[in-house]
Scaffold this motif. Structure first.
Motif, PDB file in Angstrom:
ATOM      1  N   HIS A   5     -11.254   2.872 -20.681  1.00 16.49           N
ATOM      2  CA  HIS A   5     -10.163   2.164 -20.006  1.00 16.49           C
ATOM      3  C   HIS A   5     -10.479   0.695 -19.710  1.00 16.49           C
ATOM      4  O   HIS A   5      -9.607  -0.150 -19.765  1.00 16.49           O
ATOM      5  CB  HIS A   5      -9.727   2.900 -18.727  1.00 16.49           C
ATOM      6  N   ASP A   6     -11.742   0.383 -19.416  1.00 17.55           N
ATOM      7  CA  ASP A   6     -12.089  -1.009 -19.077  1.00 17.55           C
ATOM      8  C   ASP A   6     -12.798  -1.737 -20.208  1.00 17.55           C
ATOM      9  O   ASP A   6     -13.444  -2.766 -19.967  1.00 17.55           O
ATOM     10  CB  ASP A   6     -12.987  -1.023 -17.823  1.00 17.55           C
ATOM     11  N   LYS A  43     -13.029  -5.485 -20.706  1.00 12.61           N
ATOM     12  CA  LYS A  43     -13.885  -6.363 -19.884  1.00 12.61           C
ATOM     13  C   LYS A  43     -15.096  -6.855 -20.661  1.00 12.61           C
ATOM     14  O   LYS A  43     -15.844  -7.690 -20.187  1.00 12.61           O
ATOM     15  CB  LYS A  43     -14.363  -5.598 -18.641  1.00 12.61           C
ATOM     16  N   HIS A  65      -7.749  -7.794 -19.146  1.00 12.23           N
ATOM     17  CA  HIS A  65      -8.608  -6.777 -19.782  1.00 12.23           C
ATOM     18  C   HIS A  65      -7.853  -5.544 -20.311  1.00 12.23           C
ATOM     19  O   HIS A  65      -8.260  -5.000 -21.343  1.00 12.23           O
ATOM     20  CB  HIS A  65      -9.795  -6.388 -18.883  1.00 12.23           C
ATOM     21  N   HIS A 103      -3.203   1.035 -17.697  1.00 12.78           N
ATOM     22  CA  HIS A 103      -3.908   1.685 -16.576  1.00 12.78           C
ATOM     23  C   HIS A 103      -3.882   0.881 -15.277  1.00 12.78           C
ATOM     24  O   HIS A 103      -4.312   1.362 -14.242  1.00 12.78           O
ATOM     25  CB  HIS A 103      -5.345   2.090 -16.973  1.00 12.78           C
ATOM     26  N   HIS A 104      -3.345  -0.368 -15.311  1.00 13.81           N
ATOM     27  CA  HIS A 104      -3.183  -1.132 -14.064  1.00 13.81           C
ATOM     28  C   HIS A 104      -1.711  -1.333 -13.710  1.00 13.81           C
ATOM     29  O   HIS A 104      -1.373  -2.194 -12.889  1.00 13.81           O
ATOM     30  CB  HIS A 104      -3.892  -2.488 -14.161  1.00 13.81           C
ATOM     31  N   ASP A 107      -9.425   6.112 -11.402  1.00 18.26           N
ATOM     32  CA  ASP A 107     -10.189   4.857 -11.474  1.00 18.26           C
ATOM     33  C   ASP A 107     -10.327   4.272 -10.063  1.00 18.26           C
ATOM     34  O   ASP A 107     -11.418   3.868  -9.636  1.00 18.26           O
ATOM     35  CB  ASP A 107      -9.440   3.876 -12.402  1.00 18.26           C
TER      36      ASP A 107
HETATM   37 FE   FE2 Z   1      -9.397  -1.718 -15.307  1.00 17.56          FE
END
Ligand code: FE2
Length: 344
Positions: A193-194, A197, A222, A246-247, A275
């Motif tokens: 998911h990240d 980054k 990201h 996801h954000h 998360d």
């Molecule tokens: Fe994230």
């Protein structure tokens, strides 16, 4: 394996008697057969319809079976090819092996052997197919592992974060009775998911004070960067949208697209909850770890605004029940364990 009537066999044979007897034998075992009596006819049939197996005489009126074999290996790499040949033609047999013939039916032949030859080639092909698939999954999983390791090397605070998010996501997925395939997609979405980054400057990623406006704008990119990276891998297409969203927030005030409610993909809504939970209970550059209960209360406080209220209710109930300590094992961990056993 497919039932016999769904297995398509192309028989290429110009000798009338041999053609009839082979065709009769194959059809008596239930296979769906098409016939060709020349090289041109065979090539035409192969171009019009996929075949599970080809049986061809090596001598054809307008060429030979080796030319057909070459054509088959050009674009039907896996299709088993059985060559009918005379036993005295040793040189041709060697050439056929070099070109990729899988088996031989030698004239004068006993047709009783034919079903066994067909069956062993279909089974061998199926095993090869499964093996290739397993290898692809293995490469994919190791690539994912390497990507996560590269990301977590940038920020020691997030070490193990992706794995813990994936376990909690799977916990929710199992409570929702998702299929195994969907659970695996959810698991991969959580692990990656990240991943966006990875290109974020360390000065932003590891900053202990609050971010400046421009830094915050960069940090918010990201999910889009991550979904683009993952979207390039065909097997991860379904994962890409979950990473992108996801954000998002349930009330529509999230990013990058400001989606609201059920317009946000289900797996992205799950990810946003697990998360946030995992971030609260873990040490971060900007806060000390909090208790489980405090994290759950924080989720409930933001239920219906930031998070999907139904999913918050499911997750908090799971985390407060006794068997929550039984965090599920991930499929990716099983795949890696299987691989290690094979490598010993
Ligand atoms: Fe994230």
């Amino acid at each position: 394996m497919k039932p016999a009537n769904e297995i398509k066999i192309l028989l290429v044979e110009d000798e009338r008697v041999a053609y009839r007897s082979i065709m009769r034998m194959l059809e008596s075992h239930g296979y769906t057969c098409v016939g060709a009596t020349s090289l041109a006819d065979a090539k035409n049939r192969l171009r019009n319809s996929a075949q599970d197996l080809v049986i061809s005489d090596i001598t054809l009126p307008d060429g030979n079976g080796l030319d057909l074999l070459k054509e088959v290996r050009n674009y039907l790499i896996d299709t088993p090819f059985v060559m009918i040949t005379a036993s005295e033609k040793k040189g041709l047999i060697q050439e056929a092996i070099r070109l990729g013939a899988n088996d031989f039916l030698t004239k004068p032949f006993h047709l009783d052997n034919l079903p066994t030859i067909v069956e062993r080639n279909l089974i061998r092909n199926k095993i090869n197919h499964l093996h290739n698939r397993q290898q692809k999954v293995s490469v994919l999983i190791r690539t994912i592992q390497a990507l996560i390791a590269a990301l977590e090397a940038k920020d020691s605070y997030t070490s193990g974060h992706s794995m813990r998010v994936a376990r909690h996501a799977r916990l929710v997925g199992e409570a929702l009775h998702l299929s195994d395939d969907d659970l695996f997609t959810l698991e991969l979405s959580a692990l990656l998911h990240d991943i966006g980054k990875i290109g974020m400057p360390d000065s932003i990623l590891n900053k202990t004070s609050s971010l400046e406006e421009m830094e915050y704008k960069t940090a918010k990119e990201h999910p889009v960067v991550g979904s683009r990276i993952v979207g390039k891998i065909e097997e991860l297409r379904k994962v890409s949208a979950n990473i992108r969203h996801h954000h998002e927030r349930f009330d529509g005030n999230g990013y990058p697209d400001g989606l609201a409610g059920e317009a946000i993909p289900l797996f992205a809504r799950i990810l946003s909850i697990v998360d946030a939970y995992e971030s609260i209970v873990s040490a971060r550059s900007y806060h000390a770890p909090q208790s489980t209960e405090k994290a759950l209360c924080e989720l409930e406080k933001n239920s219906g605004t930031q998070f999907d209220p139904e999913l918050v209710a499911i997750f908090t109930k799971l985390m407060r029940s006794d068997d929550t300590r039984r965090v599920p094992r991930l499929q990716i961990e099983n795949e890696l364990a299987d691989d290690d056993i094979k490598e010993v």
